[in-house]
Design an enzyme around this catalytic site. Structure first.
Site, PDB file in Angstrom:
ATOM      1  N   PRO A  18       0.831  -1.204   0.000  1.00  0.00           N
ATOM      2  CA  PRO A  18       0.000   0.000   0.000  1.00  0.00           C
ATOM      3  C   PRO A  18       0.867   1.257   0.000  1.00  0.00           C
ATOM      4  CG  PRO A  18       0.209  -0.833   2.236  1.00  0.00           C
ATOM      5  CD  PRO A  18       0.945  -1.797   1.347  1.00  0.00           C
ATOM      6  N   GLU A  90       5.867   3.109  -9.753  1.00  0.00           N
ATOM      7  CA  GLU A  90       4.425   3.358  -9.940  1.00  0.00           C
ATOM      8  C   GLU A  90       3.870   2.579 -11.130  1.00  0.00           C
ATOM      9  OE1 GLU A  90       2.853   5.065  -7.693  1.00  0.00           O
ATOM     10  OE2 GLU A  90       4.256   6.511  -6.834  1.00  0.00           O
ATOM     11  N   GLN A  92       1.579   0.557 -11.450  1.00  0.00           N
ATOM     12  CA  GLN A  92       0.119   0.394 -11.550  1.00  0.00           C
ATOM     13  C   GLN A  92      -0.507   1.365 -12.553  1.00  0.00           C
ATOM     14  OE1 GLN A  92       1.606   1.667  -8.796  1.00  0.00           O
ATOM     15  NE2 GLN A  92       0.668   3.642  -8.425  1.00  0.00           N
ATOM     16  N   CYS A 149      -4.840   1.702  13.924  1.00  0.00           N
ATOM     17  CA  CYS A 149      -4.597   0.804  15.059  1.00  0.00           C
ATOM     18  C   CYS A 149      -3.137   0.420  15.245  1.00  0.00           C
ATOM     19  CB  CYS A 149      -5.438  -0.463  14.905  1.00  0.00           C
ATOM     20  SG  CYS A 149      -4.823  -1.580  13.634  1.00  0.00           S
TER      21      CYS A 149
HETATM   22 ZN   LIG Z   1      -5.837  -1.165  11.652  1.00  0.00          ZN
END
Ligand SMILES: [Zn+2]
Length: 199
Positions: A18, A90, A92, A149
């Site tokens: 990501p 890059e 993609q 998180c």
């Molecule tokens: Zn998370």
């Protein structure tokens, strides 16, 4: 990572993950090593990506290397002659023909290193990446840190005005007013219309 390098013959390496997972940084690191070994190295990137200096591949961490901005895969083929190591950032954003040409370069003995997003903000396979992954000799899937998180982030969350972007929004949009975050599987929020598209 590569313990026994082939005597001759090229191969394909994929660095994916990501946003904010350090893909560009990792590609620059590998290509610098090749440069230090005296190999002829070139990096290409799509001209669409003008986030930073147009001629540099720049990671979010700030490391940079000269890159040739190209508008099509044909330009890569033309400019790649004479190089032993070819980096493409890059990926993609390139058309599907990139796969054939990357493999041709590898067949000719070139070490091809490609980096890019494996999923778009909807978590769907992005551009030529899935095919490149299946053809590659070496694959590294990097993780970022989840913005929410702190867990291992494998997805890119697109936010418009602080809310998950609508599912039907444009996939390609670089440097616009919107925001991106790295998120883990549990924290990724599908945009409005996702359920409809899946039905
Ligand atoms: Zn998370």
């Amino acid at each position: 990572m590569i313990r026994i390098s082939p005597q001759r013959g090229g191969w394909l390496e994929v660095i994916c993950g990501p946003m904010f997972s350090g893909k560009s940084e990792e590609m620059i690191r590998r290509l610098r090593r090749a440069e230090i070994a005296g190999q002829r190295v070139v990096i290409f990137k799509p001209r669409i990506d003008d986030r930073y200096d147009a001629a540099d591949v720049v990671s979010h961490a700030g490391s940079r290397m000269r890159a040739v901005p190209v508008t099509s895969v044909a330009e890569i083929v033309e400019h790649a002659r004479g190089y032993e190591v070819v980096g493409i950032d890059e990926v993609q954003f390139f058309e599907p023909a990139l796969v054939t040409h990357a493999l041709e370069l590898a067949d000719r003995g070139v070490r091809v290193v490609v980096a890019g997003l494996d999923q778009d903000f909807r978590r769907l396979p992005f551009g030529p990446m899935p095919e490149l992954l299946s053809h590659a000799e070496f694959v590294d899937k990097l993780q970022a840190v989840c913005h929410r998180c702190g867990g291992p982030a494998t997805t890119t969350q697109r936010l418009v005005d602080g809310r998950p972007a609508p599912y039907s929004g444009e996939t390609v949009l670089v440097g616009a007013a919107e925001q991106y975050e790295a998120r883990c599987r549990g924290c990724h929020e599908p945009g409005v219309g996702a359920a409809l598209a899946a039905a």
